[in-house]
Design a protein around this motif. Structure first.
Motif, PDB file in Angstrom:
ATOM      1  N   LEU A 170       0.590  -1.046  -0.112  1.00 25.72           N
ATOM      2  CA  LEU A 170       0.184   0.074   0.080  1.00 25.72           C
ATOM      3  C   LEU A 170       0.725   1.367   0.050  1.00 25.72           C
ATOM      4  O   LEU A 170       1.802   1.320   0.613  1.00 25.72           O
ATOM      5  CB  LEU A 170      -0.994  -0.104   1.058  1.00 25.72           C
ATOM      6  N   GLN A 171       0.464   2.322  -0.703  1.00 24.24           N
ATOM      7  CA  GLN A 171       1.143   3.365  -0.837  1.00 24.24           C
ATOM      8  C   GLN A 171       1.253   4.105   0.631  1.00 24.24           C
ATOM      9  O   GLN A 171       0.249   4.010   1.123  1.00 24.24           O
ATOM     10  CB  GLN A 171       0.400   4.390  -1.711  1.00 24.24           C
ATOM     11  N   LYS A 172       2.425   4.653   1.095  1.00 19.89           N
ATOM     12  CA  LYS A 172       2.646   4.987   2.354  1.00 19.89           C
ATOM     13  C   LYS A 172       1.672   6.296   2.801  1.00 19.89           C
ATOM     14  O   LYS A 172       1.577   7.425   1.681  1.00 19.89           O
ATOM     15  CB  LYS A 172       4.181   5.463   2.640  1.00 19.89           C
ATOM     16  N   ASN A 173       0.926   6.232   3.750  1.00 22.56           N
ATOM     17  CA  ASN A 173       0.089   7.272   4.032  1.00 22.56           C
ATOM     18  C   ASN A 173       0.065   7.185   5.540  1.00 22.56           C
ATOM     19  O   ASN A 173       0.476   6.389   6.300  1.00 22.56           O
ATOM     20  CB  ASN A 173      -1.178   7.178   3.552  1.00 22.56           C
ATOM     21  N   GLU A 174      -0.462   8.422   6.280  1.00 23.57           N
ATOM     22  CA  GLU A 174      -0.659   8.407   7.697  1.00 23.57           C
ATOM     23  C   GLU A 174      -1.772   7.725   8.324  1.00 23.57           C
ATOM     24  O   GLU A 174      -1.914   7.639   9.581  1.00 23.57           O
ATOM     25  CB  GLU A 174      -0.280   9.844   8.068  1.00 23.57           C
ATOM     26  N   THR A 177      -2.551   1.198   7.362  1.00 22.58           N
ATOM     27  CA  THR A 177      -1.584   0.317   6.958  1.00 22.58           C
ATOM     28  C   THR A 177      -2.068  -0.812   6.337  1.00 22.58           C
ATOM     29  O   THR A 177      -3.296  -1.153   6.256  1.00 22.58           O
ATOM     30  CB  THR A 177      -0.635  -0.033   8.267  1.00 22.58           C
ATOM     31  N   LEU A 178      -1.174  -1.870   5.775  1.00 24.70           N
ATOM     32  CA  LEU A 178      -1.908  -2.803   5.153  1.00 24.70           C
ATOM     33  C   LEU A 178      -1.369  -4.175   5.834  1.00 24.70           C
ATOM     34  O   LEU A 178      -0.279  -4.434   6.315  1.00 24.70           O
ATOM     35  CB  LEU A 178      -1.510  -3.001   3.740  1.00 24.70           C
ATOM     36  N   SER A 179      -2.462  -5.099   5.874  1.00 25.00           N
ATOM     37  CA  SER A 179      -2.171  -6.428   6.805  1.00 25.00           C
ATOM     38  C   SER A 179      -2.360  -7.500   5.535  1.00 25.00           C
ATOM     39  O   SER A 179      -3.628  -7.391   5.175  1.00 25.00           O
ATOM     40  CB  SER A 179      -3.148  -6.833   7.751  1.00 25.00           C
ATOM     41  N   VAL A 180      -1.578  -8.263   5.185  1.00 25.53           N
ATOM     42  CA  VAL A 180      -1.527  -9.304   4.380  1.00 25.53           C
ATOM     43  C   VAL A 180      -1.716 -10.869   4.919  1.00 25.53           C
ATOM     44  O   VAL A 180      -0.987 -10.969   5.736  1.00 25.53           O
ATOM     45  CB  VAL A 180      -0.172  -9.477   3.292  1.00 25.53           C
ATOM     46  N   ARG A 181      -2.643 -11.323   4.574  1.00 24.30           N
ATOM     47  CA  ARG A 181      -2.996 -12.798   5.320  1.00 24.30           C
ATOM     48  C   ARG A 181      -3.210 -13.850   4.366  1.00 24.30           C
ATOM     49  O   ARG A 181      -3.429 -13.633   3.440  1.00 24.30           O
ATOM     50  CB  ARG A 181      -4.119 -12.487   6.230  1.00 24.30           C
ATOM     51  N   ASP A 182      -2.930 -15.254   4.698  1.00 26.52           N
ATOM     52  CA  ASP A 182      -3.222 -16.248   4.010  1.00 26.52           C
ATOM     53  C   ASP A 182      -4.585 -16.617   4.106  1.00 26.52           C
ATOM     54  O   ASP A 182      -5.157 -16.571   5.196  1.00 26.52           O
ATOM     55  CB  ASP A 182      -2.379 -17.420   4.573  1.00 26.52           C
ATOM     56  N   GLY A 187      -4.086 -19.199  -1.154  1.00 20.60           N
ATOM     57  CA  GLY A 187      -3.712 -17.609  -1.515  1.00 20.60           C
ATOM     58  C   GLY A 187      -3.448 -16.741  -0.579  1.00 20.60           C
ATOM     59  O   GLY A 187      -3.193 -17.118   0.823  1.00 20.60           O
ATOM     60  N   LYS A 188      -3.441 -15.401  -0.874  1.00 22.72           N
ATOM     61  CA  LYS A 188      -3.337 -14.258   0.127  1.00 22.72           C
ATOM     62  C   LYS A 188      -4.391 -13.441  -0.225  1.00 22.72           C
ATOM     63  O   LYS A 188      -4.830 -12.968  -1.313  1.00 22.72           O
ATOM     64  CB  LYS A 188      -2.120 -13.758  -0.069  1.00 22.72           C
ATOM     65  N   TYR A 189      -4.705 -12.581   0.862  1.00 21.97           N
ATOM     66  CA  TYR A 189      -5.626 -11.207   0.508  1.00 21.97           C
ATOM     67  C   TYR A 189      -5.219 -10.122   1.726  1.00 21.97           C
ATOM     68  O   TYR A 189      -4.315 -10.402   2.480  1.00 21.97           O
ATOM     69  CB  TYR A 189      -7.033 -11.740   1.106  1.00 21.97           C
ATOM     70  N   ALA A 190      -5.545  -9.034   1.367  1.00 21.16           N
ATOM     71  CA  ALA A 190      -5.103  -8.120   2.247  1.00 21.16           C
ATOM     72  C   ALA A 190      -6.323  -7.288   2.903  1.00 21.16           C
ATOM     73  O   ALA A 190      -7.596  -7.188   2.450  1.00 21.16           O
ATOM     74  CB  ALA A 190      -4.542  -6.823   1.264  1.00 21.16           C
ATOM     75  N   GLU A 191      -5.794  -6.581   4.044  1.00 20.81           N
ATOM     76  CA  GLU A 191      -6.755  -5.496   4.755  1.00 20.81           C
ATOM     77  C   GLU A 191      -6.270  -4.348   5.064  1.00 20.81           C
ATOM     78  O   GLU A 191      -5.072  -4.277   5.349  1.00 20.81           O
ATOM     79  CB  GLU A 191      -7.151  -6.389   6.106  1.00 20.81           C
ATOM     80  N   LEU A 192      -7.186  -3.402   4.848  1.00 12.94           N
ATOM     81  CA  LEU A 192      -6.780  -1.933   5.303  1.00 12.94           C
ATOM     82  C   LEU A 192      -6.861  -1.909   6.943  1.00 12.94           C
ATOM     83  O   LEU A 192      -7.876  -2.397   7.288  1.00 12.94           O
ATOM     84  CB  LEU A 192      -7.603  -1.052   4.737  1.00 12.94           C
ATOM     85  N   VAL A 193      -5.775  -1.277   7.482  1.00 14.75           N
ATOM     86  CA  VAL A 193      -5.984  -1.283   8.980  1.00 14.75           C
ATOM     87  C   VAL A 193      -6.015   0.222   9.391  1.00 14.75           C
ATOM     88  O   VAL A 193      -4.867   0.786   8.865  1.00 14.75           O
ATOM     89  CB  VAL A 193      -4.773  -2.215   9.616  1.00 14.75           C
ATOM     90  N   GLU A 205     -11.479  13.046   1.321  1.00 12.95           N
ATOM     91  CA  GLU A 205     -11.350  11.893   0.375  1.00 12.95           C
ATOM     92  C   GLU A 205      -9.803  11.701   0.653  1.00 12.95           C
ATOM     93  O   GLU A 205      -8.976  12.592   0.343  1.00 12.95           O
ATOM     94  CB  GLU A 205     -11.799  12.197  -1.070  1.00 12.95           C
ATOM     95  N   MET A 206      -9.567  10.356   0.518  1.00 14.44           N
ATOM     96  CA  MET A 206      -8.053  10.072   0.130  1.00 14.44           C
ATOM     97  C   MET A 206      -7.973   8.914  -0.986  1.00 14.44           C
ATOM     98  O   MET A 206      -8.916   8.073  -1.268  1.00 14.44           O
ATOM     99  CB  MET A 206      -7.689   9.047   1.867  1.00 14.44           C
ATOM    100  N   ASN A 207      -6.760   9.155  -1.600  1.00 10.37           N
ATOM    101  CA  ASN A 207      -6.642   8.151  -2.629  1.00 10.37           C
ATOM    102  C   ASN A 207      -5.083   7.701  -2.430  1.00 10.37           C
ATOM    103  O   ASN A 207      -4.173   8.290  -2.146  1.00 10.37           O
ATOM    104  CB  ASN A 207      -6.376   8.867  -3.889  1.00 10.37           C
ATOM    105  N   MET A 208      -5.315   6.166  -2.375  1.00 15.26           N
ATOM    106  CA  MET A 208      -4.016   5.552  -2.411  1.00 15.26           C
ATOM    107  C   MET A 208      -3.827   4.344  -3.212  1.00 15.26           C
ATOM    108  O   MET A 208      -4.837   3.929  -4.036  1.00 15.26           O
ATOM    109  CB  MET A 208      -4.064   4.675  -0.821  1.00 15.26           C
ATOM    110  N   ILE A 209      -2.819   3.968  -3.646  1.00 15.30           N
ATOM    111  CA  ILE A 209      -2.379   3.205  -4.599  1.00 15.30           C
ATOM    112  C   ILE A 209      -2.105   1.660  -3.853  1.00 15.30           C
ATOM    113  O   ILE A 209      -1.254   1.421  -3.039  1.00 15.30           O
ATOM    114  CB  ILE A 209      -1.156   3.134  -5.515  1.00 15.30           C
TER     115      ILE A 209
END
Length: 213
Positions: A170-174, A177-182, A187-193, A205-209
Motif C-alpha cells: 500500500l502506498q505510504k500514508n498516515e 497500513t496494510l495487513s496481508v494474510r493467507d 492464496g493471500k488477501y489484504a486488509e486495510l488497517v 477523501e483519500m486516494n491510495m495505490i
C-alpha cells in the motif's frame, strides 16, 4: 456341428492375424515449461527407449494424438529428439488446474509397438495479477475506531503455485497500513488497517495505490 465350430475358430484366428492387437509399453514422461519456442528439444525418445536411432525411420515411428487434439510436439527421425512444434499456453489449456498433462502415442511398426508420451506442462510467471476493478471504494465514518479492518478485493493471477499472487503493498500514508494474510485456499488477501482516526473536516477523501505482486 463339429465342422461349424472349426470354421468359426479358423475365422477368429484369421481375424487376429489380419488385425493384430496394439502392444502398449511403458510410459515416457517429460517436463515442458509453457511458452517454449518451436524446435525446442524436449527429450530424446531413442535414448529413453534404449534403441538405435535408425530403428525410428526403419519402423516408421510417428507421434499420434489419442483424441485427435492439437499436437504440440513431433519426433526427429534422424536424431530421435522430441521437439516443440507449437508453443503451449498452460492457462489456455488447463486454466487454473495445478496438473496440466498432454498425452500422445509414439507408434513403431514392424512389429507394432505403442509407447505413451506424457508432457507435463510447467507453469511460468507470464501473467500479471489483476484486480476485479481499477478502483476500490470505501465509505468510512470519521468515528471509526483505530485498529478497525477493511477487507480488500483479491487480485486474480492466471499463474498458479509459486507464480501466483505473493504479496500486496500500500502506498505510504498516515492513516492506513496494510495487513496481508493467507487465505484457506493457499492464496493471500489484504486488509486495510486504520492506524490514525479520520477527520472529515480536514480531509474528505483519500486516494491510495494498492499493488499486487
Amino acid at each position: 456341428m463339429e465342422t461349424g465350430l472349426a470354421i468359426r475358430f479358423f475365422a477368429c484366428m484369421v481375424a487376429l492375424l489380419v488385425f493384430p492387437m496394439e502392444v502398449f509399453c511403458a510410459d515416457m514422461s517429460y517436463n515442458l515449461p509453457e511458452e517454449m519456442k518451436r524446435q525446442h528439444v524436449i527429450g530424446n525418445v531413442a535414448k529413453d527407449l534404449g534403441i538405435h536411432v535408425k530403428q525410428l525411420s526403419d519402423r516408421k515411428a510417428r507421434i499420434d494424438t489419442e483424441d485427435n487434439s492439437k499436437r504440440y510436439c513431433d519426433i526427429n527421425l534422424n536424431s530421435g529428439e522430441l521437439f516443440v512444434v507449437e508453443s503451449v499456453d498452460r492457462e489456455e489449456l488447463c486454466r487454473s488446474r495445478f496438473s496440466c498433462i498432454l498425452s500422445y502415442e509414439l507408434v513403431l511398426e514392424n512389429p507394432l509397438e505403442v509407447h505413451r508420451i506424457l508432457l507435463q506442462i510447467q507453469d511460468i510467471n507470464d501473467n500479471a495479477p489483476r484486480f476485479p476493478n481499477e478502483r476500490i471504494n470505501f465509505e468510512i465514518t470519521e468515528s471509526a475506531d483505530k485498529g478497525q479492518r477493511f477487507r480488500l478485493l483479491d487480485a486474480h493471477d492466471s499463474d498458479i503455485g509459486h507464480n501466483a499472487v505473493k504479496s500486496y503493498s500500500l502506498q505510504k500514508n498516515e492513516h492506513f497500513t496494510l495487513s496481508v494474510r493467507d487465505s484457506g485456499d493457499g492464496g493471500k488477501y489484504a486488509e486495510l488497517v486504520l492506524e490514525k482516526e479520520l477527520d472529515r473536516e480536514q480531509q474528505k477523501e483519500m486516494n491510495m495505490i494498492l499493488t499486487a505482486t
